[in-house]
Design a protein around this motif. Structure first.
Motif, PDB file in Angstrom:
ATOM      1  N   SER A  18      11.101  12.195  -4.015  1.00  0.00           N
ATOM      2  CA  SER A  18      11.474  13.170  -2.981  1.00  0.00           C
ATOM      3  C   SER A  18      10.532  13.153  -1.774  1.00  0.00           C
ATOM      4  N   VAL A  19      10.284  11.956  -1.267  1.00  0.00           N
ATOM      5  CA  VAL A  19       9.447  11.772  -0.079  1.00  0.00           C
ATOM      6  C   VAL A  19      10.370  11.546   1.118  1.00  0.00           C
ATOM      7  N   ASP A  20      10.081  12.216   2.224  1.00  0.00           N
ATOM      8  CA  ASP A  20      10.883  12.061   3.437  1.00  0.00           C
ATOM      9  C   ASP A  20      10.727  10.661   4.014  1.00  0.00           C
ATOM     10  N   ILE A  21      11.845  10.110   4.489  1.00  0.00           N
ATOM     11  CA  ILE A  21      11.839   8.804   5.150  1.00  0.00           C
ATOM     12  C   ILE A  21      12.254   8.999   6.603  1.00  0.00           C
ATOM     13  N   ILE A  22      11.497   8.381   7.500  1.00  0.00           N
ATOM     14  CA  ILE A  22      11.868   8.351   8.911  1.00  0.00           C
ATOM     15  C   ILE A  22      12.050   6.888   9.287  1.00  0.00           C
ATOM     16  N   TYR A  23      13.210   6.575   9.837  1.00  0.00           N
ATOM     17  CA  TYR A  23      13.496   5.194  10.223  1.00  0.00           C
ATOM     18  C   TYR A  23      13.108   4.965  11.674  1.00  0.00           C
ATOM     19  N   GLN A  35       0.824  -1.206   0.000  1.00  0.00           N
ATOM     20  CA  GLN A  35       0.000   0.000   0.000  1.00  0.00           C
ATOM     21  C   GLN A  35       0.857   1.254   0.000  1.00  0.00           C
ATOM     22  N   VAL A  36       1.955   1.229   0.731  1.00  0.00           N
ATOM     23  CA  VAL A  36       2.852   2.382   0.782  1.00  0.00           C
ATOM     24  C   VAL A  36       3.452   2.638  -0.603  1.00  0.00           C
ATOM     25  N   LYS A  37       3.899   1.588  -1.284  1.00  0.00           N
ATOM     26  CA  LYS A  37       4.468   1.752  -2.624  1.00  0.00           C
ATOM     27  C   LYS A  37       3.436   2.353  -3.581  1.00  0.00           C
ATOM     28  N   ARG A  38       2.225   1.839  -3.530  1.00  0.00           N
ATOM     29  CA  ARG A  38       1.153   2.337  -4.392  1.00  0.00           C
ATOM     30  C   ARG A  38       0.878   3.824  -4.115  1.00  0.00           C
ATOM     31  N   ALA A  39       0.837   4.194  -2.848  1.00  0.00           N
ATOM     32  CA  ALA A  39       0.560   5.584  -2.476  1.00  0.00           C
ATOM     33  C   ALA A  39       1.698   6.522  -2.901  1.00  0.00           C
ATOM     34  N   ILE A  40       2.936   6.048  -2.820  1.00  0.00           N
ATOM     35  CA  ILE A  40       4.067   6.875  -3.268  1.00  0.00           C
ATOM     36  C   ILE A  40       3.951   7.128  -4.770  1.00  0.00           C
ATOM     37  N   LEU A  41       3.643   6.089  -5.510  1.00  0.00           N
ATOM     38  CA  LEU A  41       3.488   6.236  -6.961  1.00  0.00           C
ATOM     39  C   LEU A  41       2.358   7.200  -7.309  1.00  0.00           C
ATOM     40  N   GLU A  56       1.613   9.690  -5.554  1.00  0.00           N
ATOM     41  CA  GLU A  56       2.023  10.963  -4.948  1.00  0.00           C
ATOM     42  C   GLU A  56       1.032  11.454  -3.896  1.00  0.00           C
ATOM     43  N   SER A  57       0.584  10.527  -3.058  1.00  0.00           N
ATOM     44  CA  SER A  57      -0.398  10.884  -2.027  1.00  0.00           C
ATOM     45  C   SER A  57       0.141  10.732  -0.607  1.00  0.00           C
ATOM     46  N   VAL A  58       1.478  10.701  -0.449  1.00  0.00           N
ATOM     47  CA  VAL A  58       2.056  10.595   0.887  1.00  0.00           C
ATOM     48  C   VAL A  58       2.980  11.774   1.179  1.00  0.00           C
ATOM     49  N   ASN A  59       3.051  12.148   2.466  1.00  0.00           N
ATOM     50  CA  ASN A  59       3.964  13.193   2.916  1.00  0.00           C
ATOM     51  C   ASN A  59       5.259  12.600   3.436  1.00  0.00           C
ATOM     52  N   THR A  60       5.128  11.575   4.279  1.00  0.00           N
ATOM     53  CA  THR A  60       6.266  10.989   4.970  1.00  0.00           C
ATOM     54  C   THR A  60       6.105   9.478   5.016  1.00  0.00           C
ATOM     55  N   VAL A  61       7.211   8.770   4.860  1.00  0.00           N
ATOM     56  CA  VAL A  61       7.199   7.312   4.947  1.00  0.00           C
ATOM     57  C   VAL A  61       8.026   6.900   6.156  1.00  0.00           C
ATOM     58  N   LEU A  91      11.722   4.381  -4.272  1.00  0.00           N
ATOM     59  CA  LEU A  91      10.611   5.224  -4.702  1.00  0.00           C
ATOM     60  C   LEU A  91      10.601   6.553  -3.953  1.00  0.00           C
ATOM     61  N   CYS A  92      10.893   6.503  -2.661  1.00  0.00           N
ATOM     62  CA  CYS A  92      10.934   7.731  -1.860  1.00  0.00           C
ATOM     63  C   CYS A  92      11.994   8.684  -2.391  1.00  0.00           C
ATOM     64  N   LYS A  93      13.150   8.153  -2.722  1.00  0.00           N
ATOM     65  CA  LYS A  93      14.222   8.991  -3.250  1.00  0.00           C
ATOM     66  C   LYS A  93      13.828   9.569  -4.600  1.00  0.00           C
TER      67      LYS A  93
END
Length: 80
Positions: free
Chosen positions: A51-56, A16-22, A24-29, A46-48
């Motif tokens: 240009s989606v922020d990643i928090i580990y 679901q996260v991959k689909r949402a990134i594609l 362009e409906s996410v702010n932060t992963v 995909l985040c890179k």
């Protein structure tokens, strides 16, 4: 930032996260550090690319708890 997973619109799960990134409906992963590399590698790329922020997060269990679910999660995202 992790507490926002309890209060804001989110999705949980790598597919679901991959689909949402594609879409362009996410702010932060959020990605669990202990998730298998083969599971999260595509999400990181995909985040890179988008240009989606990643928090580990340290563990999958901690990420699952932050999302309010009773199972572990490799990734989650805050929706726009």
């Amino acid at each position: 930032m992790l507490s926002k997973l309890n209060t804001e619109s989110k999705i949980v799960g790598t597919k679901q996260v991959k689909r949402a990134i594609l879409n362009e409906s996410v702010n932060t992963v959020f990605i669990a550090k202990d998730a298998e590399n083969k599971v999260i590698k595509d999400v990181e790329q995909l985040c890179k690319k988008k240009s989606v922020d990643i928090i580990y997060v340290d563990t999958m269990k901690e990420l699952g708890n932050a999302c309010g679910i009773e199972v572990s999660a490799a990734s989650a995202a805050l929706l726009k």
